[in-house]
Motif scaffolding. Structure first.
Motif, PDB file in Angstrom:
ATOM      1  N   ASP A 194      42.779 -41.483  35.155  1.00 41.78           N
ATOM      2  CA  ASP A 194      43.315 -42.259  34.027  1.00 41.78           C
ATOM      3  C   ASP A 194      42.202 -42.616  33.047  1.00 41.78           C
ATOM      4  N   ARG A 220      39.427 -40.863  32.547  1.00 41.91           N
ATOM      5  CA  ARG A 220      39.075 -39.620  31.847  1.00 41.91           C
ATOM      6  C   ARG A 220      40.112 -39.286  30.780  1.00 41.91           C
ATOM      7  N   ASP A 221      41.388 -39.475  31.130  1.00 42.04           N
ATOM      8  CA  ASP A 221      42.449 -39.202  30.161  1.00 42.04           C
ATOM      9  C   ASP A 221      42.320 -40.115  28.937  1.00 42.04           C
ATOM     10  N   ALA A 222      41.956 -41.385  29.163  1.00 38.56           N
ATOM     11  CA  ALA A 222      41.799 -42.330  28.064  1.00 38.56           C
ATOM     12  C   ALA A 222      40.628 -41.924  27.154  1.00 38.56           C
ATOM     13  N   GLU A 223      39.569 -41.382  27.739  1.00 35.63           N
ATOM     14  CA  GLU A 223      38.428 -40.931  26.951  1.00 35.63           C
ATOM     15  C   GLU A 223      38.787 -39.735  26.088  1.00 35.63           C
ATOM     16  N   ASP A 224      39.715 -38.913  26.571  1.00 32.67           N
ATOM     17  CA  ASP A 224      40.109 -37.704  25.848  1.00 32.67           C
ATOM     18  C   ASP A 224      41.013 -38.013  24.651  1.00 32.67           C
ATOM     19  N   ARG A 225      41.551 -39.211  24.599  1.00 28.32           N
ATOM     20  CA  ARG A 225      42.481 -39.547  23.512  1.00 28.32           C
ATOM     21  C   ARG A 225      41.759 -39.873  22.242  1.00 28.32           C
TER      22      ARG A 225
END
Length: 72
Positions: A65, A67-72
């Motif tokens: 989660d 990592r996903d937030a960093e990708d946004r």
């Protein structure tokens, strides 16, 4: 977290977490996914034979989660 985990593996791990958080019986996990999650220590069989998420599994979801937030 292991890069060999697929989106499907993570989805099942989230389903196991949701069931545990809601204190419901976990859903039946496909054997190939259950085997992979168990191999990595992310899920284990409970006393009734169903798979449940482990603390390592919860940590893996938190990492994903983040990592996903960093990708946004």
């Amino acid at each position: 977290m292991d890069s060999n985990l697929t989106v499907d593996d993570l989805d099942w791990l989230r389903k196991l977490k949701a069931a545990a958080d809601a204190k419901r019986d976990p859903p039946p996990v496909p054997m190939n996914i259950a085997a992979k999650l168990s191999t990595f220590g992310l899920a284990k069989r409970n006393s009734l034979g169903a798979f449940t998420i482990t603390s390592k599994g919860r940590d893996a979801l938190l990492d994903q989660d983040m990592r996903d937030a960093e990708d946004r």
